[in-house]
Enzyme design. Structure first.
Site, mmCIF file in Angstrom:
data_model
loop_
_atom_site.group_PDB
_atom_site.id
_atom_site.type_symbol
_atom_site.label_atom_id
_atom_site.label_comp_id
_atom_site.label_asym_id
_atom_site.label_seq_id
_atom_site.Cartn_x
_atom_site.Cartn_y
_atom_site.Cartn_z
ATOM 1 N N MET A 296 8.452 4.851 -20.693
ATOM 2 C CA MET A 296 8.859 3.816 -21.639
ATOM 3 C C MET A 296 7.672 3.371 -22.491
ATOM 4 S SD MET A 296 11.414 2.261 -22.848
ATOM 5 C CE MET A 296 12.856 1.932 -21.844
ATOM 6 N N PHE B 202 -11.269 -17.345 7.134
ATOM 7 C CA PHE B 202 -10.927 -15.924 7.005
ATOM 8 C C PHE B 202 -9.440 -15.758 6.716
ATOM 9 C CE2 PHE B 202 -9.560 -11.876 9.039
ATOM 10 C CZ PHE B 202 -10.168 -11.027 8.115
ATOM 11 N N GLN B 203 -9.132 -14.976 5.725
ATOM 12 C CA GLN B 203 -7.751 -14.724 5.280
ATOM 13 C C GLN B 203 -6.997 -16.005 4.955
ATOM 14 O OE1 GLN B 203 -5.856 -11.883 8.018
ATOM 15 N NE2 GLN B 203 -6.568 -10.226 6.697
ATOM 16 N N LYS C 251 -1.097 -21.309 12.101
ATOM 17 C CA LYS C 251 -1.100 -20.512 13.330
ATOM 18 C C LYS C 251 -0.945 -21.401 14.568
ATOM 19 C CE LYS C 251 -3.547 -16.734 15.602
ATOM 20 N NZ LYS C 251 -4.729 -15.851 15.593
ATOM 21 N N GLU D 65 3.140 -5.417 2.226
ATOM 22 C CA GLU D 65 3.976 -6.620 2.154
ATOM 23 C C GLU D 65 4.851 -6.632 0.909
ATOM 24 O OE1 GLU D 65 0.797 -6.645 2.937
ATOM 25 O OE2 GLU D 65 0.562 -7.701 4.849
#
Lengths: 572, 169
Positions: free
Chosen positions: A476, A110-111, A160, A48
């Site tokens: 760097m 969940f999630q 959802k 993502e």
């Protein structure tokens, strides 16, 4: 219509051509809607974070709003870095995340994660949609907020069950946001004040930031600079806002800017800030910054005025009409044929001649700057090249040595400094401009943070060329350790042993190249650029090369450490 | 210390967005009151913060940019009517009751509840009056205390400072 279909119809109504994302549990109904058909092209990322940076690259290359889609929980948290990046660099982004069912919200389902809560400080606004009737209004508002005023990211978190609910879809024509009133007009009196100050200045300088590109005000900027004969410094975010090859262009100021640009900015008697925000990487020690200068500050965001440096003449509002009016006003004030501050320009050019960018190209080891200079020369004169970078030494060398004459051709992570930005941003830029040659100048550390997106590039028909300035170190950080931590190279050695980047590229279905000497530099880069598919060039460079000039953190911007200073101090 | 008055859309998250601007800059909100206004879709937030003028100006500009925020203003002392309500539960054995009630009367504090060994006072006034009352009853033993946080409105007679000062002093 189902909520899920309504999401896609809304994106279509907003003119969205491409969305970048990854499906998952809470966003499944919306991906089912994709299966039913949409004019929105979906690009399947591998992480993502990649999807988010692709949407950013798309937005920066096109000037449109980028769209990223993810599921709840880890999908949403993986978008946090691109959202923060877009927030810092004012990139317009609409992120759509699935959320667990409204009956489960707040139960540690969940999630489940509080996506609007986690992103609260780094979005312009966010919405949690639990009622399908609100959905079209929210999406309309989301695009409106992302693109108007100072651009930036917004988040739409959609439960959802909302995606699964039937309702009468109607996309609204107008947004109702009584609290969202970005400045629309420029105060004519302030513009007149600014013109007077410019006409009277002996040593004026335009200090241009990324806002000029966001505002599509680059043509007006050119007009203004030429009308007043005013030298222009462009920050990292503004590279390309003003043609690098223009005689008035001084390039970038700041920590790794040229000495002439820093001196010009700091010894000016009038600093005309245009969509720039006096970032610490530009100003160095703030109290020592441009001590003798009056400041005119143009910005769409009133909160930037006086945030770090007091503005003598603030001009709040959209930059395009502001600069247009300013150039007009300035022409009225000065005689035709007026050359502007000619002595000042001569002075700046003297500095430029006296303190050029320098590095030691002799010897057997491949120098990173040589790689970037060769890339520049191989693409010279082309107006269809877009550059992206990661963050670090290679990014600063790219800023110093590449020539960008068009806006939206140099795409980089400025404010947040997100390593791993380069590859996915390049893929997004390619989606925005399929005819362009997109080249990502990356570091080996950066590349390893998001290289899984090579799969996206290969499979989605979005070919890019990645040139890894591979010094085998977090370069760097190594430079800071050498200069400020007595060369204690703590945990910065990535080595040249693993991975084999060329093989890694081949594993992802891309072309892999390795080069380690100047002799093969031009031929290998040319081959990679012309191979017709995604190519990764592992350019094995001098591990000890440092990026100069450099203003040490906290030092005054005029106290530049140069390549030569260091050699002298070593000899002494 | 500054008093800031905001009109915000009456929506979930509006308060969190405002308070986050203070928290992320390390400023503590000393007092906070949120409630309805004459319009049902609009709430008023009144908050107190201790910061410099420059910091306040930056905070105001940032608040103004929030989508849910409709108006931001600072209430200047003398140009605003400011009030606070407090409930104070004080130790009050029968021997002390009369003394405490007399004290309450001076401050026009109402007895909201009376128990065998304590009194709950309700006092409404300028926040400084409320604080004075709190100080005066403290030696008697304050068992519990709740203050609403200050609320305020610009004066009805805005601009005529001399007169309003007279009326309210």
């Amino acid at each position: 219509m189902l909520g899920s279909d309504a999401i896609l119809r809304s994106l279509e109504a907003e003119g969205v051509e491409v969305a970048f994302g990854i499906p998952g549990g809470a966003i499944l109904p919306t991906y089912d809607a994709f299966a039913r058909g949409s004019t929105v092209r979906h690009v399947l990322a591998r992480h993502e974070q990649g999807a988010g940076h692709m949407a950013e690259g798309y937005a920066r290359a096109s000037g449109r709003v980028g769209v990223a889609i993810a599921t709840s929980g880890p999908g949403a948290t993986n978008l946090v870095t691109p959202i923060a990046d877009a927030w810092m660099d004012s990139t317009p982004l609409v992120c759509i995340t699935g959320q667990v069912r409204s009956t489960l919200i707040g139960t540690d389902a969940f999630q489940e994660t509080d996506a609007t809560g986690i992103t609260l400080p780094i979005v312009k606004h966010s919405w949690l949609v639990q009622n399908v009737e609100e959905l079209p209004h929210v999406i309309k508002a989301a695009f409106h907020v992302a693109r108007t005023g100072r651009p930036g990211p917004v988040l739409v978190d959609i439960a959802k069950d909302v995606q699964e609910t039937e309702f009468d879809f109607h996309y609204p024509d107008e947004v109702k946001l009584p609290g969202w009133r970005p400045p629309r007009n420029v105060h004519a009196l302030q513009v007149a004040e600014a013109a007077k100050a410019i006409a009277g200045a002996q040593k004026p300088i335009l200090y241009v930031g990324g806002g000029a590109i966001n505002a599509n005000a680059c043509a007006e900027l050119l007009e203004l600079a030429e009308a007043g004969g005013i030298p222009v410094v462009t920050t990292l975010m503004a590279k390309g806002a003003f043609p690098d090859s223009h005689p008035l262009a001084l390039g970038a100021p700041g920590m790794h800017g040229s000495k002439w640009a820093n001196w010009a900015l700091n010894k000016a008697d009038l600093v005309i800030a245009v969509g720039s925000r006096f970032d610490d990487r530009v100003t160095g020690k703030l109290t020592a910054f441009a001590p003798g200068a009056k400041v005119i500050h143009f910005d769409i965001d009133p909160a930037e005025i006086g945030k770090l440096r007091r503005a003598d003449i603030p001009v709040v509002g959209p930059l395009r009409p502001a600069l247009e009016q300013l150039a007009e006003e300035l022409r009225r004030l000065v005689d035709p044929g007026h050359m502007g501050p000619a002595a000042w320009r001569r002075q700046v050019d003297e500095w430029r001649a006296a303190y050029p960018l320098r590095y030691d190209r002799e010897g057997d080891v491949l120098k990173p700057q040589a790689v970037i200079e060769t890339l520049r020369d191989l693409t010279a004169g082309r107006d269809d090249v877009i550059w992206t970078t990661g963050v670090g030494q290679h990014q600063m060398w790219a800023m110093q040595y590449l020539v960008c004459d068009q806006p939206r051709t140099f795409i980089t992570s400025g404010g947040l400094g997100t390593m791993g930005y380069g590859v996915p941003a390049a893929i997004g830029a390619k989606a925005a401009r399929p005819d362009a040659t997109v080249i990502c100048v990356d570091g080996d550390g950066c590349f390893q943070m998001t290289c899984q997106e090579l799969a996206t590039s290969a499979l989605e028909g979005l070919p890019i060329t990645v040139v890894i300035i591979n010094n085998g170190w977090l370069g760097m950080v190594r430079q800071w350790q050498e200069m400020f931590y007595d060369s204690r190279f703590s945990e910065t050695h990535l080595t040249h042993q693993v991975p084999d980047y060329a093989q890694l590229a081949e594993a992802y279905g891309c072309a892999g190249f390795t080069l380690s000497s100047e002799d093969e530099l031009e031929s290998v880069l040319e081959e990679a650029l012309n191979c017709g598919r995604t190519a990764v060039v592992d350019a094995r460079c001098d591990p000890e090369e440092k990026c100069f000039p450099m203003i040490p953190a906290g030092a005054a911007a005029t106290d530049v450490i140069e390549f030569t200073d260091l050699e002298e101090s070593v000899e002494a | 210390m500054h008093t800031v008055s905001l009109l915000v859309e009456n929506r979930p998250g509006a308060l969190a967005r405002v308070s986050n601007l203070f928290a992320r800059r390390g400023y503590n909100i000393e007092s906070l009151a949120v409630g309805p206004t004459e319009r049902p879709e609009v709430s008023r937030i009144t908050l107190r913060v201790d910061c410099s003028r420059d910091a306040l100006e930056q905070l105001e500009k940032q608040m103004h940019k929030l989508v849910n925020v409709l108006r931001v203003s600072t209430l200047e002392a003398g140009e605003a009517v400011e009030r606070e309500l407090a409930l104070v539960k004080v130790n009050a054995p029968p021997s002390r009751r009369a003394e405490l009630m007399a004290l309450g009367e001076v401050f026009r504090a109402r007895v909201a509840d009376l128990g065998p060994d304590s009194i709950v006072f309700e006092i409404v006034g300028h926040p400084e009056e409320v604080s004075s009352f709190e100080e005066l009853v403290r030696p008697h033993g304050v068992k519990e205390l709740a203050r609403t946080g200050r609320i305020g409105l610009g004066r009805a007679s805005a601009g005529r400072v001399a007169r309003t000062q007279h009326v309210l002093s």
